[in-house]
Design a protein around this motif. Structure first.
Motif, PDB file in Angstrom:
ATOM      1  N   LEU A  11     -44.937 -65.283  61.285  1.00  0.00           N
ATOM      2  CA  LEU A  11     -46.420 -65.536  61.640  1.00  0.00           C
ATOM      3  C   LEU A  11     -46.941 -66.163  62.877  1.00  0.00           C
ATOM      4  O   LEU A  11     -47.659 -65.597  63.800  1.00  0.00           O
ATOM      5  N   THR A  12     -46.485 -67.321  63.131  1.00  0.00           N
ATOM      6  CA  THR A  12     -46.553 -67.848  64.370  1.00  0.00           C
ATOM      7  C   THR A  12     -45.915 -67.160  65.567  1.00  0.00           C
ATOM      8  O   THR A  12     -46.543 -67.175  66.621  1.00  0.00           O
ATOM      9  N   TRP A  13     -44.920 -66.696  65.376  1.00  0.00           N
ATOM     10  CA  TRP A  13     -44.263 -66.003  66.571  1.00  0.00           C
ATOM     11  C   TRP A  13     -44.931 -64.667  66.900  1.00  0.00           C
ATOM     12  O   TRP A  13     -45.452 -64.271  67.850  1.00  0.00           O
ATOM     13  N   LEU A  14     -45.800 -63.812  65.733  1.00  0.00           N
ATOM     14  CA  LEU A  14     -46.351 -62.782  66.146  1.00  0.00           C
ATOM     15  C   LEU A  14     -47.505 -63.340  66.699  1.00  0.00           C
ATOM     16  O   LEU A  14     -48.212 -62.574  67.545  1.00  0.00           O
ATOM     17  N   ALA A  15     -48.254 -64.439  66.231  1.00  0.00           N
ATOM     18  CA  ALA A  15     -49.474 -64.663  66.814  1.00  0.00           C
ATOM     19  C   ALA A  15     -49.380 -64.953  68.494  1.00  0.00           C
ATOM     20  O   ALA A  15     -50.278 -64.991  69.196  1.00  0.00           O
ATOM     21  N   GLY A  16     -48.170 -65.399  68.853  1.00  0.00           N
ATOM     22  CA  GLY A  16     -48.165 -65.799  70.025  1.00  0.00           C
ATOM     23  C   GLY A  16     -47.590 -64.909  71.055  1.00  0.00           C
ATOM     24  O   GLY A  16     -47.187 -65.187  72.250  1.00  0.00           O
ATOM     25  N   ARG A  17     -47.412 -63.724  70.636  1.00  0.00           N
ATOM     26  CA  ARG A  17     -47.108 -62.639  71.577  1.00  0.00           C
ATOM     27  C   ARG A  17     -48.054 -62.433  72.505  1.00  0.00           C
ATOM     28  O   ARG A  17     -49.282 -62.406  72.468  1.00  0.00           O
ATOM     29  N   PRO A  18     -47.587 -62.409  73.685  1.00  0.00           N
ATOM     30  CA  PRO A  18     -48.421 -62.553  74.838  1.00  0.00           C
ATOM     31  C   PRO A  18     -49.385 -61.359  75.447  1.00  0.00           C
ATOM     32  O   PRO A  18     -50.636 -61.372  75.794  1.00  0.00           O
TER      33      PRO A  18
END
Length: 650
Positions: free
Chosen positions: A69-76
């Motif tokens: 979820l953190t990785w998805l939230a940080g997609r630019p």
């Protein structure tokens, strides 16, 4: 060679990596309370290494949802489209803190539940949260609610503070100036090899029948084992004989034959009184003087057991005469209790009362599914359990008082006074000191052990109040001459433990304190008697049906016996969400219903005393015929049953 300084995005990725590394350590600390590493070491260093490896790898796996979820939230790309170039960093940081806090909070709650009730969060807990009336049934106080809220807030604030400290340390002291996230790839490879290792060992232990190794995984929350018997056979290994697990699936075919009855010329009225958490040893002249006096004139079953350790199974088994393993089939098919159908076909006036909810557990969709809603009475006002009991008794007596005297009636009531937090008014105090409140948010084993006497005193005061409400009903029946043609049933849904076997309350084990309840039957014209033989909730309906003119033998509609038929019960059966229990004069056995080979079986003496491993194995082996009969009975009313025999192999 000096590394280049990191850009902003890379820097914050390194902060998040360091943050999740600390969250992982917190998870290890929280979940270590569930695991007995010393006991594993007693089985050899190989067992200890296997448990440590499984424990370490699974705690890393618990973080996977938060990481994704953190990785998805940080997609630019979404933030570029919104023209918010710093949005990706902010979203990833906020998501990291939120998911990290939620993960540790979940496993903190999981560890607390395991410490108090001996189980991890499971279908029972999920059902409790999701079903209307479930959380209300816990009987939490304002202090408990406040405590839970403060604990949740502390977790989120603590994680936010931890993240900010890491960010500040990185800027101030250059602790994160290098891209430490590069460790993620080798750590991921290490995790994969670690999980491959422990699952390979699990598969080997399963194939070789090494249940001592398989048992270790029961202490790792949500562990999913691996089996590979066919592979090991192809590799030339001599695999152990396969133990079968219970398969209780199948379409309900119940009753086995249509019920036939001849309506009695003078049908009995029925008053059925069920008390929450009413344990057997409280039926005495000090705690329950009115009920005790009535019992001396009635039929008392002194060695009586519920069909389970919780309200759901307790009431289901007493109303159907079936083991609790049939609950899911009844719920799925919205199947009601045949007893209710017989009463309706005979024109009984009906009124049912509960101081809890008919929706939790889902009795309005199972045993009482065919009862019209207007005959199911609940109190929605925010009253204490003892206040609801008093109001419901008044309403029940009003129903009897205003009924049509030309027709028989069925009155049923569920009392809440003895449910934790244990409710009673000041005039019901017979035992001191007692705890003023029970704060679930701060409760732990040490506190329970220290305060168990005042907690139990609180319970006994609540049972004394229960007695006063039973007395109101019994006195009314006697003064109005109704006992001459009324059947009275009085029993508990289950018992209540006070650390006699390591737990408080119910829903945790099949110990005697959690499963033994009183059973009092008033049958007009029968001489009073105390019956010492083994009896079960499953026997109540088969005992009443003949009195209602039902001609079918009990085996057509139940797994119980008519208590006055002269037939002696060899054993009683228990069940809960994931286990089936067996108890006779020699042994008590609990078997998981979902695990291959019955990993996790528990064997004790009939009164919950610990047994030496060799003696436990001897008893398990000697009880094979009885266990086979039990398993067959658990699937007898399933149209397609694939219940397997039990193997005692280790």
């Amino acid at each position: 060679m000096e590394r280049h300084p990191l850009n902003e995005h890379t820097y914050w990725r390194s902060v998040r990596f360091a943050y999740f590394a600390l969250v992982y350590l917190v998870l290890l600390w929280i979940n270590a309370a569930n695991v007995d590493f010393a006991a594993a070491a007693g089985g050899g260093y190989g067992n200890l290494l296997f448990l440590v490896n499984a424990f370490a790898s699974y705690n890393a796996l618990y973080l996977l949802p938060a990481l994704v979820l953190t990785w998805l939230a940080g997609r630019p790309w979404p933030w570029r489209w919104l023209r918010l170039p710093r949005g990706a960093v902010l979203a990833a940081n906020v998501m990291a803190v939120l998911t990290g806090a939620l993960t540790t909070l979940f496993f903190y709650a999981n560890a607390k539940i395991h410490a108090l009730y001996g189980m991890f969060i499971n279908g029972f807990v999920v059902n409790l949260v999701m079903t209307p009336g479930g959380l209300e049934s816990l009987g939490g106080s304002a202090s408990s609610t406040l405590g839970f809220a403060l604990i949740g807030l502390a977790f989120f604030l603590g994680h936010a503070l931890l993240f900010l400290l890491l960010a500040f340390s990185g800027r101030r002291f250059a602790l994160l100036r290098w891209e430490v996230r590069r460790l993620a790839r080798p750590l991921l490879v290490l995790l994969l090899f670690s999980m491959l290792g422990d699952h390979s060992v699990h598969a080997y232990a399963s194939a070789m029948g090494k249940s001592d190794v398989l048992e270790l995984t029961q202490e790792v929350p949500f562990y999913v084992g691996t089996t590979a018997r066919s592979l090991f056979k192809k590799l030339g290994f001599e695999v152990a004989a396969q133990e079968k697990s219970l398969d209780l699936e199948g379409r309900l075919q119940y009753p086995a034959k249509p019920l036939e009855f001849t309506k009695p010329e003078k049908p009995y009225n029925i008053v059925w009184l069920v008390a929450e958490s009413w344990r057997a040893d409280t039926l005495d002249p000090e705690i329950m003087p009115a009920t005790w006096a009535f019992a001396q004139k009635a039929q008392v079953f002194a060695n009586h057991y519920s069909g389970g350790n919780g309200t759901r199974i307790g009431i289901f088994t007493m109303m159907t005469g079936l083991p609790g393993t049939y609950w899911d089939a009844f719920l799925k098919g919205r199947r009601g209790a045949p007893l209710i159908e017989v009463l309706q076909q005979q024109g009984y006036q009906m009124s049912l009362y509960t101081s809890a909810k008919f929706s939790y557990p889902e009795f309005d969709q199972t045993v009482f599914s065919q009862v019209p809603r207007e005959q199911l009475h609940e109190i929605d006002a925010p009253l204490a359990g003892w206040e609801k009991d008093r109001q419901n008794v008044s309403d029940l007596l009003k129903f009897i008082d205003t009924r049509d005297p030309a027709r028989p009636f069925f009155a049923w009531m569920f009392f809440e006074s003895p449910h934790a937090r244990y409710y009673f008014p000041p005039e019901s105090v017979i035992r001191t000191p007692y705890r003023d409140d029970i704060n679930y948010a701060t409760l732990d084993r040490d506190e329970l052990q220290k305060d168990i006497v005042p907690i139990k005193n609180r319970y006994l005061n609540a049972v004394h109040h229960l007695d006063s409400q039973f007395a109101r009903i019994l006195e009314y029946l006697e003064t109005h001459g109704l006992l001459e043609n009324t059947l009275v049933v009085m029993l508990g849904d289950h018992g209540e433990e006070f650390m006699e076997n390591g737990y408080w309350g119910h829903n945790s084990t099949f110990s005697d304190p959690q499963t033994r309840t009183p059973l009092i039957l008033w049958i007009p014209g029968r001489a009073p008697a105390v019956h010492e033989q083994l009896s079960s909730h499953l026997d109540v309906v088969p005992t009443l049906m003949p009195l209602l003119g039902v001609k079918n033998p009990p085996e057509d509609y139940s797994s119980g016996y008519d208590l006055f038929s002269g037939k002696r019960r060899e054993y009683v059966v228990f069940s809960d969400w994931s286990r089936v229990g067996y108890k006779d004069a020699d042994v008590k056995i609990a078997l998981p219903t979902k695990m291959q080979g019955f990993v996790g079986k528990r064997i004790s003496g009939p009164n919950d005393e610990e047994l030496a491993p060799q003696r436990a194995q001897e008893l398990l082996q000697s009880k094979q015929p009885q266990l086979v009969r039990l398993m067959q009975e658990l699937g007898r009313f399933n149209q397609k049953k694939t219940v397997q025999t039990v193997s005692a192999g280790e």
